[in-house]
Design a protein around this motif. Structure first.
Motif, PDB file in Angstrom:
ATOM      1  N   PHE A   1       0.857  -1.173   0.000  1.00 14.15           N
ATOM      2  CA  PHE A   1       0.000   0.000   0.000  1.00 14.15           C
ATOM      3  C   PHE A   1       0.900   1.231   0.000  1.00 14.15           C
ATOM      4  CE2 PHE A   1      -2.570  -3.369   1.668  1.00 14.15           C
ATOM      5  CZ  PHE A   1      -3.815  -3.154   1.095  1.00 14.15           C
ATOM      6  N   PRO A   2       1.017   1.908  -1.120  1.00 13.63           N
ATOM      7  CA  PRO A   2       1.972   3.009  -1.212  1.00 13.63           C
ATOM      8  C   PRO A   2       1.672   4.181  -0.283  1.00 13.63           C
ATOM      9  CG  PRO A   2       0.716   2.791  -3.255  1.00 13.63           C
ATOM     10  CD  PRO A   2       0.331   1.658  -2.372  1.00 13.63           C
ATOM     11  N   GLU A   3       0.421   4.373   0.084  1.00 15.85           N
ATOM     12  CA  GLU A   3       0.076   5.530   0.896  1.00 15.85           C
ATOM     13  C   GLU A   3      -0.147   5.210   2.370  1.00 15.85           C
ATOM     14  OE1 GLU A   3      -3.820   3.752  -0.416  1.00 15.85           O
ATOM     15  OE2 GLU A   3      -1.879   4.029  -1.334  1.00 15.85           O
ATOM     16  N   ALA A   4      -0.056   3.941   2.763  1.00 15.78           N
ATOM     17  CA  ALA A   4      -0.393   3.605   4.145  1.00 15.78           C
ATOM     18  C   ALA A   4       0.213   2.269   4.559  1.00 15.78           C
ATOM     19  CB  ALA A   4      -1.907   3.540   4.301  1.00 15.78           C
ATOM     20  N   VAL A   5       0.192   2.029   5.869  1.00 18.25           N
ATOM     21  CA  VAL A   5       0.611   0.746   6.432  1.00 18.25           C
ATOM     22  C   VAL A   5      -0.553   0.195   7.251  1.00 18.25           C
ATOM     23  CG1 VAL A   5       2.268  -0.444   7.921  1.00 18.25           C
ATOM     24  CG2 VAL A   5       3.011   1.526   6.576  1.00 18.25           C
ATOM     25  N   PRO A   6      -1.300  -0.788   6.715  1.00 15.64           N
ATOM     26  CA  PRO A   6      -2.384  -1.404   7.467  1.00 15.64           C
ATOM     27  C   PRO A   6      -1.824  -2.368   8.523  1.00 15.64           C
ATOM     28  CG  PRO A   6      -2.685  -1.697   5.096  1.00 15.64           C
ATOM     29  CD  PRO A   6      -1.288  -1.216   5.327  1.00 15.64           C
ATOM     30  N   VAL A   7      -2.406  -2.329   9.714  1.00 13.33           N
ATOM     31  CA  VAL A   7      -1.969  -3.171  10.836  1.00 13.33           C
ATOM     32  C   VAL A   7      -3.208  -3.761  11.492  1.00 13.33           C
ATOM     33  CG1 VAL A   7      -0.732  -3.180  13.042  1.00 13.33           C
ATOM     34  CG2 VAL A   7       0.023  -1.660  11.213  1.00 13.33           C
ATOM     35  N   ARG A   8      -3.143  -5.034  11.861  1.00 12.57           N
ATOM     36  CA  ARG A   8      -4.281  -5.668  12.547  1.00 12.57           C
ATOM     37  C   ARG A   8      -3.780  -6.612  13.631  1.00 12.57           C
ATOM     38  NH1 ARG A   8      -6.600 -10.152   8.199  1.00 12.57           N
ATOM     39  NH2 ARG A   8      -4.844 -11.582   8.384  1.00 12.57           N
ATOM     40  N   ASP A   9      -4.682  -7.014  14.492  1.00 12.63           N
ATOM     41  CA  ASP A   9      -4.402  -7.952  15.577  1.00 12.63           C
ATOM     42  C   ASP A   9      -4.536  -9.373  15.036  1.00 12.63           C
ATOM     43  OD1 ASP A   9      -4.409  -9.562  17.869  1.00 12.63           O
ATOM     44  OD2 ASP A   9      -5.804  -8.291  18.953  1.00 12.63           O
ATOM     45  N   SER A  10      -3.518 -10.184  15.200  1.00 11.25           N
ATOM     46  CA  SER A  10      -3.555 -11.551  14.674  1.00 11.25           C
ATOM     47  C   SER A  10      -4.643 -12.406  15.327  1.00 11.25           C
ATOM     48  CB  SER A  10      -2.195 -12.226  14.822  1.00 11.25           C
ATOM     49  OG  SER A  10      -1.870 -12.386  16.187  1.00 11.25           O
ATOM     50  N   LYS A  11      -5.060 -12.044  16.525  1.00  9.49           N
ATOM     51  CA  LYS A  11      -6.123 -12.797  17.201  1.00  9.49           C
ATOM     52  C   LYS A  11      -7.505 -12.501  16.629  1.00  9.49           C
ATOM     53  CE  LYS A  11      -5.153 -11.257  21.319  1.00  9.49           C
ATOM     54  NZ  LYS A  11      -3.988 -10.402  21.109  1.00  9.49           N
ATOM     55  N   ASP A  12      -7.630 -11.399  15.890  1.00  8.78           N
ATOM     56  CA  ASP A  12      -8.922 -10.977  15.362  1.00  8.78           C
ATOM     57  C   ASP A  12      -8.768 -10.549  13.902  1.00  8.78           C
ATOM     58  OD1 ASP A  12     -11.548 -10.208  15.133  1.00  8.78           O
ATOM     59  OD2 ASP A  12     -11.362  -8.431  16.398  1.00  8.78           O
ATOM     60  N   PRO A  13      -8.495 -11.499  13.003  1.00  4.93           N
ATOM     61  CA  PRO A  13      -8.217 -11.137  11.614  1.00  4.93           C
ATOM     62  C   PRO A  13      -9.386 -10.472  10.896  1.00  4.93           C
ATOM     63  CG  PRO A  13      -8.382 -13.519  11.846  1.00  4.93           C
ATOM     64  CD  PRO A  13      -8.405 -12.938  13.229  1.00  4.93           C
ATOM     65  N   ASP A  14     -10.587 -10.656  11.369  1.00  5.77           N
ATOM     66  CA  ASP A  14     -11.751 -10.006  10.764  1.00  5.77           C
ATOM     67  C   ASP A  14     -12.120  -8.719  11.491  1.00  5.77           C
ATOM     68  OD1 ASP A  14     -12.098 -11.972   8.777  1.00  5.77           O
ATOM     69  OD2 ASP A  14     -13.081 -13.279  10.230  1.00  5.77           O
ATOM     70  N   GLY A  15     -11.337  -8.354  12.476  1.00  4.17           N
ATOM     71  CA  GLY A  15     -11.597  -7.158  13.264  1.00  4.17           C
ATOM     72  C   GLY A  15     -11.091  -5.906  12.590  1.00  4.17           C
ATOM     73  N   PRO A  16     -10.998  -4.841  13.345  1.00 10.02           N
ATOM     74  CA  PRO A  16     -10.595  -3.557  12.766  1.00 10.02           C
ATOM     75  C   PRO A  16      -9.143  -3.558  12.293  1.00 10.02           C
ATOM     76  CG  PRO A  16     -10.767  -3.398  15.153  1.00 10.02           C
ATOM     77  CD  PRO A  16     -11.269  -4.755  14.776  1.00 10.02           C
ATOM     78  N   VAL A  17      -8.894  -2.706  11.316  1.00  6.62           N
ATOM     79  CA  VAL A  17      -7.559  -2.504  10.770  1.00  6.62           C
ATOM     80  C   VAL A  17      -7.154  -1.070  11.076  1.00  6.62           C
ATOM     81  CG1 VAL A  17      -6.205  -2.384   8.640  1.00  6.62           C
ATOM     82  CG2 VAL A  17      -7.912  -4.192   8.934  1.00  6.62           C
ATOM     83  N   LEU A  18      -5.993  -0.904  11.649  1.00  8.51           N
ATOM     84  CA  LEU A  18      -5.458   0.426  11.893  1.00  8.51           C
ATOM     85  C   LEU A  18      -4.611   0.824  10.695  1.00  8.51           C
ATOM     86  CD1 LEU A  18      -4.298  -0.041  15.594  1.00  8.51           C
ATOM     87  CD2 LEU A  18      -6.421   0.985  14.773  1.00  8.51           C
ATOM     88  N   ILE A  19      -4.745   2.071  10.277  1.00  7.34           N
ATOM     89  CA  ILE A  19      -4.011   2.565   9.126  1.00  7.34           C
ATOM     90  C   ILE A  19      -3.044   3.648   9.586  1.00  7.34           C
ATOM     91  CG2 ILE A  19      -4.200   3.663   6.869  1.00  7.34           C
ATOM     92  CD1 ILE A  19      -5.506   0.899   6.991  1.00  7.34           C
ATOM     93  N   PHE A  20      -1.764   3.454   9.301  1.00  8.67           N
ATOM     94  CA  PHE A  20      -0.722   4.410   9.672  1.00  8.67           C
ATOM     95  C   PHE A  20      -0.073   4.960   8.413  1.00  8.67           C
ATOM     96  CE2 PHE A  20      -1.011   1.473  13.219  1.00  8.67           C
ATOM     97  CZ  PHE A  20      -1.032   2.326  14.312  1.00  8.67           C
ATOM     98  N   THR A  21       0.401   6.183   8.475  1.00  7.35           N
ATOM     99  CA  THR A  21       1.250   6.683   7.399  1.00  7.35           C
ATOM    100  C   THR A  21       2.591   5.973   7.526  1.00  7.35           C
ATOM    101  OG1 THR A  21       2.194   8.469   8.721  1.00  7.35           O
ATOM    102  CG2 THR A  21       0.152   8.967   7.487  1.00  7.35           C
ATOM    103  N   HIS A  22       3.349   5.978   6.447  1.00  4.13           N
ATOM    104  CA  HIS A  22       4.674   5.347   6.505  1.00  4.13           C
ATOM    105  C   HIS A  22       5.568   6.053   7.524  1.00  4.13           C
ATOM    106  CE1 HIS A  22       4.287   2.363   3.332  1.00  4.13           C
ATOM    107  NE2 HIS A  22       3.520   3.238   2.704  1.00  4.13           N
ATOM    108  N   GLY A  23       5.434   7.367   7.627  1.00  6.26           N
ATOM    109  CA  GLY A  23       6.231   8.117   8.601  1.00  6.26           C
ATOM    110  C   GLY A  23       5.900   7.748  10.032  1.00  6.26           C
ATOM    111  N   ALA A  24       4.594   7.627  10.322  1.00  3.48           N
ATOM    112  CA  ALA A  24       4.172   7.268  11.679  1.00  3.48           C
ATOM    113  C   ALA A  24       4.605   5.849  12.025  1.00  3.48           C
ATOM    114  CB  ALA A  24       2.661   7.415  11.827  1.00  3.48           C
ATOM    115  N   TRP A  25       4.471   4.925  11.083  1.00  9.27           N
ATOM    116  CA  TRP A  25       4.868   3.539  11.329  1.00  9.27           C
ATOM    117  C   TRP A  25       6.379   3.447  11.533  1.00  9.27           C
ATOM    118  CZ3 TRP A  25       2.770  -0.510  13.212  1.00  9.27           C
ATOM    119  CH2 TRP A  25       3.350  -1.764  13.053  1.00  9.27           C
ATOM    120  N   GLY A  26       7.141   4.177  10.720  1.00  7.26           N
ATOM    121  CA  GLY A  26       8.594   4.182  10.871  1.00  7.26           C
ATOM    122  C   GLY A  26       9.026   4.741  12.222  1.00  7.26           C
ATOM    123  N   ALA A  27       8.332   5.787  12.676  1.00  6.85           N
ATOM    124  CA  ALA A  27       8.652   6.355  13.990  1.00  6.85           C
ATOM    125  C   ALA A  27       8.337   5.361  15.103  1.00  6.85           C
ATOM    126  CB  ALA A  27       7.869   7.651  14.197  1.00  6.85           C
TER     127      ALA A  27
END
Length: 69
Positions: A32-58
Motif C-alpha cells: 500500500f503506497p500511501e499507508a501501512v495497514p496493521v491488525r491484531d492476529s487474534k482478530d483477523p476479521d476485526g478492525p484494521v489500523l491505518i498508519f502513514t509510513h512516517g508514523a509507522w517508521g517512527a
C-alpha cells in the motif's frame, strides 16, 4: 484507500520475531503506497489500523530504541 475491501484481499505478515506464535502479534500488510495497514492476529476479521509510513517508521524506530528487536 478503501480499507474494508483492500485489506481483506491482501496478504498479511507477522514479525519474524513472533517465534511462530499464532495469536500474540500484530500483522502488517505490504503493498500500500500511501499507508501501512496493521491488525491484531487474534482478530483477523476485526478492525484494521491505518498508519502513514512516517508514523509507522517512527513507531518501529521507537521500539528499536528501547532494545526491542
Amino acid at each position: 484507500m478503501n480499507t474494508s475491501r483492500e485489506t481483506r484481499a491482501t496478504a498479511w505478515r507477522k514479525s519474524s520475531y513472533s517465534n511462530g506464535g499464532d495469536n500474540n502479534c500484530v500483522e502488517v500488510a505490504d503493498g500500500f503506497p500511501e499507508a501501512v495497514p496493521v491488525r491484531d492476529s487474534k482478530d483477523p476479521d476485526g478492525p484494521v489500523l491505518i498508519f502513514t509510513h512516517g508514523a509507522w517508521g517512527a513507531f518501529i524506530g521507537g521500539l528499536k530504541g528501547r532494545g526491542c528487536p
